[in-house]
Design an enzyme around this catalytic site. Structure first.
Site, PDB file in Angstrom:
ATOM      1  N   GLU A  66       0.832  -1.215   0.000  1.00  0.00           N
ATOM      2  CA  GLU A  66       0.000   0.000   0.000  1.00  0.00           C
ATOM      3  C   GLU A  66       0.861   1.258   0.000  1.00  0.00           C
ATOM      4  OE1 GLU A  66      -1.475   1.874   3.376  1.00  0.00           O
ATOM      5  OE2 GLU A  66      -1.135   0.183   4.730  1.00  0.00           O
ATOM      6  N   LYS A 102      -5.134  10.807   0.781  1.00  0.00           N
ATOM      7  CA  LYS A 102      -5.376   9.439   1.263  1.00  0.00           C
ATOM      8  C   LYS A 102      -6.641   8.913   0.572  1.00  0.00           C
ATOM      9  CE  LYS A 102      -6.682   7.190   5.637  1.00  0.00           C
ATOM     10  NZ  LYS A 102      -6.790   7.375   7.102  1.00  0.00           N
ATOM     11  N   ASP A 154     -17.081   5.487  13.581  1.00  0.00           N
ATOM     12  CA  ASP A 154     -15.851   5.443  12.797  1.00  0.00           C
ATOM     13  C   ASP A 154     -15.283   4.024  12.764  1.00  0.00           C
ATOM     14  OD1 ASP A 154     -13.495   5.859  11.485  1.00  0.00           O
ATOM     15  OD2 ASP A 154     -12.813   7.516  12.745  1.00  0.00           O
ATOM     16  N   ALA A 160     -13.074   1.435   6.389  1.00  0.00           N
ATOM     17  CA  ALA A 160     -13.575   0.685   5.228  1.00  0.00           C
ATOM     18  C   ALA A 160     -12.643  -0.475   4.874  1.00  0.00           C
ATOM     19  CB  ALA A 160     -13.732   1.621   4.030  1.00  0.00           C
ATOM     20  N   ASP A 161     -11.479  -0.550   5.526  1.00  0.00           N
ATOM     21  CA  ASP A 161     -10.616  -1.733   5.353  1.00  0.00           C
ATOM     22  C   ASP A 161     -11.423  -2.994   5.690  1.00  0.00           C
ATOM     23  OD1 ASP A 161      -8.584   0.070   4.892  1.00  0.00           O
ATOM     24  OD2 ASP A 161      -7.412  -0.448   6.672  1.00  0.00           O
ATOM     25  N   LYS A 213      -3.536  -1.061  15.183  1.00  0.00           N
ATOM     26  CA  LYS A 213      -2.910  -0.210  16.204  1.00  0.00           C
ATOM     27  C   LYS A 213      -3.781  -0.131  17.444  1.00  0.00           C
ATOM     28  CE  LYS A 213       0.777   1.948  14.278  1.00  0.00           C
ATOM     29  NZ  LYS A 213       0.597   2.453  12.921  1.00  0.00           N
TER      30      LYS A 213
HETATM   31  N1  PSU Z   1      -2.455   1.695  10.337  1.00  0.00           N
HETATM   32  C1  PSU Z   1      -1.158   1.989  10.473  1.00  0.00           C
HETATM   33  N2  PSU Z   1      -0.549   2.827   9.579  1.00  0.00           N
HETATM   34  C2  PSU Z   1      -1.235   3.349   8.523  1.00  0.00           C
HETATM   35  C3  PSU Z   1      -2.608   2.971   8.359  1.00  0.00           C
HETATM   36  C4  PSU Z   1      -3.170   2.156   9.294  1.00  0.00           C
HETATM   37  O1  PSU Z   1      -0.525   1.521  11.397  1.00  0.00           O
HETATM   38  O2  PSU Z   1      -0.669   4.109   7.731  1.00  0.00           O
HETATM   39  C5  PSU Z   1      -3.353   3.432   7.149  1.00  0.00           C
HETATM   40  C6  PSU Z   1      -3.593   2.225   6.226  1.00  0.00           C
HETATM   41  O3  PSU Z   1      -3.464   2.662   4.898  1.00  0.00           O
HETATM   42  C7  PSU Z   1      -5.035   1.851   6.525  1.00  0.00           C
HETATM   43  C8  PSU Z   1      -5.626   3.217   6.774  1.00  0.00           C
HETATM   44  O4  PSU Z   1      -5.662   1.188   5.463  1.00  0.00           O
HETATM   45  O5  PSU Z   1      -4.640   3.915   7.526  1.00  0.00           O
HETATM   46  C9  PSU Z   1      -6.938   3.166   7.518  1.00  0.00           C
HETATM   47  O6  PSU Z   1      -7.447   4.447   7.597  1.00  0.00           O
HETATM   48  P1  PSU Z   1      -8.976   4.687   8.033  1.00  0.00           P
HETATM   49  O7  PSU Z   1      -9.024   4.307   9.478  1.00  0.00           O
HETATM   50  O8  PSU Z   1      -9.210   6.139   7.790  1.00  0.00           O
HETATM   51  O9  PSU Z   1      -9.802   3.796   7.155  1.00  0.00           O
HETATM   52 MN    MN Z   2     -12.362   6.193   9.687  1.00  0.00          MN
END
Ligand code: PSU
Ligand code: MN
Length: 313
Positions: free
Chosen positions: A30, A91, A143, A146-147, A164
């Protein structure tokens, strides 16, 4: 391989295209982690090292990003540099890809967006650091990355070190279950806690070799299971972030994010940056180790997957 995607929209780099056409192992990577997950200038160095470790372990790396309206699967060195250094890289989750492409914009893909594109071009294995998940306070904010919903519908094997601790790990595991996303602990029966070896939550299944993961992938394909598979790869105890430091910084970061009203897709980058600064770079070192280890394991899984397919076993 017959192309089932629009070549005007998606450009698969020669090396990855050739590998896919003769079924050699390819690992998707990614780019949000490069543009928004790691600080400059370490981001470019890490992205380059990740590609090289994939090669060392016998697979072709394919970092995915959108540059000036074109989706790239596999980046030339100067394209990787653009992702790491340009200020106009947004992003991009799965829902944003089409809009960004229509506007000739540039963006870095999240796990959701990367998995979708990689799957479209026939890549089966993907390495990252941590998956997005359910945020704390999701009961009020709704929140949830979408992953998760993307992996519900995308047959990708994602090697990561859990999610995390800025997220609600227990709720994330529940959602993965709801979405039929498989979770395998690699060499462990505990779900990893990214910076920490153990998140405090168990996993139902553990594996100890890339071949075992390849067996699971093969059964899933044969059974037309179209959801994703998470391979959760923990750091060894000796390499994790000091748990006391971790807990202290996490508490401060969450408090600051809430007092500054950080919301939506800005929450993850904000907290990652806070961690990196407040641990004086220690969390960054751990983060790098995680990504490199996951890239190595993903390459070995991609190799085993191709070997299984060639055996026809
Ligand atoms: N977790 C990490 N580092 C990151 C991300 C997640 O430790 O950089 C990034 C990844 O690209 C993940 C995205 O798919 O954040 C998820 O963001 P959101 O919660 O906005 O969907
Ligand atoms: Mn989010």
């Amino acid at each position: 391989m017959t192309s089932q995607w629009d070549g005007d929209l998606i450009e698969v780099a020669d090396e990855a295209r050739e590998a896919l056409s003769v079924r050699r192992p390819v690992v998707a990577l990614e780019s949000t982690i490069i543009s928004h997950g790691l600080p400059r200038p370490e981001n470019l160095r890490v992205a380059t090292e990740v590609e090289s470790i994939v090669r060392t372990h016998g697979a072709v790396p394919a970092t995915i990003a959108i540059l000036d309206g074109r989706i790239h699967v596999g980046l030339a060195p100067e394209e990787l540099e653009q992702v790491a250094t340009r200020d106009d890289i947004v992003k991009v989750s799965l829902r944003d890809i089409a809009t960004l492409v229509a506007r000739s914009g540039s963006g870095a893909t999240t796990v959701a967006a990367t998995s979708h594109i990689a799957s479209l071009v026939g890549i089966r294995v993907f390495a990252t650091g941590g998956l997005g998940g359910v945020h704390r306070q999701a009961r009020d904010s709704w929140d949830e990355s979408a992953d998760l919903s993307t992996l519900a519908a995308t047959p990708m094997t994602v090697v990561c070190s859990g999610v995390k601790s800025i997220l609600d790990v227990g709720a994330t595991l529940e959602r993965l279950e709801t979405y039929n996303v498989g979770v395998l602990g690699y060499g462990t029966d505990r779900f990893p806690g990214f910076y920490l070896t153990d998140s405090g939550h168990p996993v139902d299944w553990s594996v100890t070799s890339p071949a075992e993961v390849a067996d699971v992938m093969r059964s899933r394909s044969a059974l037309r299971v179209t959801s994703g598979l998470v391979v959760a790869n923990p750091l060894p105890d000796s390499e994790q972030l000091d748990p006391d430091l971790h807990d202290r910084v996490l508490e401060e970061g969450l408090r600051l994010a809430s007092s500054r009203n950080v919301k939506g897709k800005d929450v993850t980058p904000f907290l990652l940056d806070y961690f990196h600064r407040s641990t004086h770079g220690r969390s960054l070192e751990v983060n790098e180790r995680i990504i490199l280890r996951n890239a190595e394991l993903a390459a070995r899984i991609a190799v085993a997957d191709v070997a299984r397919a060639a055996d026809g076993t």
